[in-house]
Scaffold this motif. Structure first.
Motif, PDB file in Angstrom:
ATOM      1  N   LEU A   1       0.848  -1.192   0.000  1.00  0.00           N
ATOM      2  CA  LEU A   1       0.000   0.000   0.000  1.00  0.00           C
ATOM      3  C   LEU A   1       0.882   1.240   0.000  1.00  0.00           C
ATOM      4  N   ASP A   2       0.512   2.221  -0.848  1.00  0.00           N
ATOM      5  CA  ASP A   2       1.259   3.472  -0.834  1.00  0.00           C
ATOM      6  C   ASP A   2       0.626   4.433   0.173  1.00  0.00           C
ATOM      7  N   ALA A   3       1.100   5.665   0.212  1.00  0.00           N
ATOM      8  CA  ALA A   3       0.619   6.634   1.203  1.00  0.00           C
ATOM      9  C   ALA A   3      -0.851   6.978   1.012  1.00  0.00           C
ATOM     10  N   ASN A   4      -1.370   6.791  -0.200  1.00  0.00           N
ATOM     11  CA  ASN A   4      -2.772   7.100  -0.474  1.00  0.00           C
ATOM     12  C   ASN A   4      -3.686   5.893  -0.292  1.00  0.00           C
ATOM     13  N   GLY A   5      -3.108   4.774   0.148  1.00  0.00           N
ATOM     14  CA  GLY A   5      -3.913   3.570   0.339  1.00  0.00           C
ATOM     15  C   GLY A   5      -4.138   2.758  -0.918  1.00  0.00           C
ATOM     16  N   LYS A   6      -3.431   3.072  -1.989  1.00  0.00           N
ATOM     17  CA  LYS A   6      -3.571   2.344  -3.241  1.00  0.00           C
ATOM     18  C   LYS A   6      -2.690   1.099  -3.221  1.00  0.00           C
ATOM     19  N   THR A   7      -3.234  -0.018  -3.696  1.00  0.00           N
ATOM     20  CA  THR A   7      -2.489  -1.273  -3.729  1.00  0.00           C
ATOM     21  C   THR A   7      -1.569  -1.303  -4.938  1.00  0.00           C
ATOM     22  N   LEU A   8      -0.296  -1.546  -4.688  1.00  0.00           N
ATOM     23  CA  LEU A   8       0.709  -1.642  -5.748  1.00  0.00           C
ATOM     24  C   LEU A   8       1.257  -3.063  -5.793  1.00  0.00           C
ATOM     25  N   ARG A   9       1.598  -3.496  -6.991  1.00  0.00           N
ATOM     26  CA  ARG A   9       2.191  -4.815  -7.181  1.00  0.00           C
ATOM     27  C   ARG A   9       3.446  -4.668  -8.008  1.00  0.00           C
ATOM     28  N   GLY A  10       4.407  -5.526  -7.763  1.00  0.00           N
ATOM     29  CA  GLY A  10       5.644  -5.469  -8.517  1.00  0.00           C
ATOM     30  C   GLY A  10       6.583  -6.583  -8.137  1.00  0.00           C
TER      31      GLY A  10
ATOM     32  N   ALA B   1      13.183  -2.872   2.002  1.00  0.00           N
ATOM     33  CA  ALA B   1      13.355  -1.980   0.857  1.00  0.00           C
ATOM     34  C   ALA B   1      12.045  -1.282   0.496  1.00  0.00           C
ATOM     35  N   LEU B   2      10.943  -1.999   0.649  1.00  0.00           N
ATOM     36  CA  LEU B   2       9.646  -1.389   0.366  1.00  0.00           C
ATOM     37  C   LEU B   2       9.318  -0.289   1.379  1.00  0.00           C
ATOM     38  N   ARG B   3       9.622  -0.540   2.643  1.00  0.00           N
ATOM     39  CA  ARG B   3       9.350   0.484   3.670  1.00  0.00           C
ATOM     40  C   ARG B   3      10.200   1.727   3.445  1.00  0.00           C
ATOM     41  N   GLU B   4      11.428   1.519   2.936  1.00  0.00           N
ATOM     42  CA  GLU B   4      12.276   2.671   2.640  1.00  0.00           C
ATOM     43  C   GLU B   4      11.687   3.528   1.522  1.00  0.00           C
ATOM     44  N   ARG B   5      10.883   2.896   0.669  1.00  0.00           N
ATOM     45  CA  ARG B   5      10.236   3.639  -0.406  1.00  0.00           C
ATOM     46  C   ARG B   5       8.925   4.283   0.053  1.00  0.00           C
ATOM     47  N   GLY B   6       8.583   4.108   1.322  1.00  0.00           N
ATOM     48  CA  GLY B   6       7.345   4.670   1.824  1.00  0.00           C
ATOM     49  C   GLY B   6       6.135   3.799   1.568  1.00  0.00           C
ATOM     50  N   LEU B   7       6.364   2.495   1.313  1.00  0.00           N
ATOM     51  CA  LEU B   7       5.279   1.566   1.048  1.00  0.00           C
ATOM     52  C   LEU B   7       5.068   0.650   2.237  1.00  0.00           C
ATOM     53  N   ASN B   8       3.830   0.225   2.429  1.00  0.00           N
ATOM     54  CA  ASN B   8       3.505  -0.710   3.497  1.00  0.00           C
ATOM     55  C   ASN B   8       3.279  -2.092   2.888  1.00  0.00           C
ATOM     56  N   PRO B   9       4.247  -3.023   3.013  1.00  0.00           N
ATOM     57  CA  PRO B   9       4.113  -4.328   2.346  1.00  0.00           C
ATOM     58  C   PRO B   9       2.971  -5.157   2.930  1.00  0.00           C
ATOM     59  N   LEU B  10       2.172  -5.730   2.051  1.00  0.00           N
ATOM     60  CA  LEU B  10       1.089  -6.632   2.443  1.00  0.00           C
ATOM     61  C   LEU B  10       1.507  -8.087   2.327  1.00  0.00           C
TER      62      LEU B  10
END
Length: 403
Positions: free
Chosen positions: A9-18, A31-40
């Motif tokens: 999840l990004d800061a806006n609550g949008k689900t990202l995949r990669g 690494a995801l948290r360093e990018r400001g993402l919350n890993p699910l």
């Protein structure tokens, strides 16, 4: 370094995949948290193994996607790029996460020291045996780009054959479904409203009218049961075909049918000879090529014939003679193979046999399509004619029936 597919999840609550590369899943989460993402979820990209691994890895590439990926890889390697750089470039321009995850994982295995064939072996659902064996032969001979080009041609030809068969059968099948729907609608809705008038006359109706009324009443009362029975029969047949012995007998029956057998034999022969041509031209040993070709032939009797031919070739028999003893392959293809063995040009003659069988299949599919369409139309016309006559006959005799 393995590749991991993630959902975050990004800061806006949008689900990202990669897909990211990392030593461990924990490192990827960091690494995801360093990018400001919350890993699910984070799972290693690999087609085998535990249930916790990514859904990207469990999806296979389609035939068209596999052909495109192979051709792009051949072009990049032919241009002088190392395999890892070529795979990296493909991952950057991948159309979806599935392709990106696959190419990233392949690149990670290659960078760890594995060959491309060994990396492909970890994804058997995306890369069949023929790809892995041919790529291995190309790597050993130093002609990987040329081998990959041939693989792309093979994948495109195989996909084109499947699409051509489906396209040829789609029109008669669609016509049949529409015809069944029209006739069913006439019998269950139109006919009862018209012939109900005749039943109130208390006179003996013509045989055709009585038969039509009985058929209409049966469909209205028991049509749902008939539909359930058909679905049950289709389900039972599908489950029965999972049994190899039952499937073998069914495939053998198909080969004995007058027109269907010829089509099935041509399609399976074209697939087998094209596979053998590709493998033989890529310096794969004939015995190994026969084992791989047997796996790509769906018809079980013809598959068994290839396996028996491999056993006889191992004992010293000529390939064309071993294949001909089964009686499963067309004589023209066997003559071309025998000619290739005598001239030392077996790969070219195998390719010619595949092309000849492809032409034979195209000719018979065209004839079949030309026959099935009018046949269905005539059958529907005959049924509609019967319905019309059954309705008109009482009208013709209406004066006598009233008196």
């Amino acid at each position: 370094m393995p590749a991991f597919a993630y959902q975050a999840l990004d800061a806006n609550g949008k689900t990202l995949r990669g897909v990211l590369q990392g030593d461990t899943a924990r490192a990827v989460r960091g690494a995801l948290r360093e990018r400001g993402l919350n890993p699910l979820s984070v799972g290693e990209v690999n087609e085998g193994g535990s249930k916790s691994r990514s859904v990207f890895a469990r999806r296979t590439l389609g035939a068209a996607q596999l052909a495109l990926l192979t051709r792009q890889l051949a072009t990049l390697i032919g241009a002088g790029l190392p395999i890892d750089e070529a795979l990296g470039a493909l991952s950057e321009q991948a159309e979806n996460e599935r392709q990106r995850g696959l190419t990233v994982s392949l690149r990670a295995r290659v960078m760890e020291g594995a060959s491309l064939a060994q990396a492909m072996a970890e994804f058997p659902d995306s890369f069949p045996d023929i790809f892995r064996a041919t790529v291995a032969a190309g790597e050993q001979s130093g002609q990987l780009d040329r081998v990959l080009e041939k693989l792309a041609d093979y994948a495109e030809a195989r996909d084109a054959l499947s699409q051509k068969i489906l396209a040829a059968l789609a029109y008669p099948l669609l016509l049949t479904l529409v015809a069944v729907a029209v006739v069913t609608g006439l019998l269950t809705w139109v006919v009862p409203q018209i012939v109900g008038v005749f039943q109130n006359l208390h006179q003996t109706l013509p045989l055709a009218t009585r038969a039509l009324i009985a058929l209409s009443a049966f469909l209205r009362s028991w049509g749902w049961l008939l539909l359930i029975a058909l679905i049950a029969l289709a389900t039972i047949a599908r489950l029965s075909l999972r049994n190899e012995s039952t499937r073998y007998r069914w495939h053998a029956l198909l080969l004995r049918l007058p027109l269907v057998g010829r089509l099935a034999r041509a399609a399976n022969t074209a697939r087998a000879t094209r596979t053998l041509a590709l493998l033989a031209s890529s310096a794969v040993p004939l015995l190994d090529a026969l084992g791989i070709a047997a796996q790509v032939v769906p018809n079980l009797p013809m598959r068994e014939a290839l396996k028996r031919a491999a056993f006889k070739v191992r004992e010293g028999s000529a390939f064309s003679r071993a294949l001909g003893e089964s009686g499963q392959f067309p004589p023209v293809a066997l003559r071309l193979i025998a000619s290739g063995e005598r001239s030392g040009q077996l790969p070219r003659m195998l390719d010619e046999a595949a092309a000849q069988q492809q032409r034979e299949l195209d000719r018979w599919m065209t004839a079949l399509t030309a026959v099935l369409g009018p046949a269905v139309i005539l059958a529907v016309g005959a049924m509609v004619l019967f319905i019309v006559l059954a309705i008109l006959l009482p009208i013709f005799n209406l004066n006598q029936m009233v008196k």
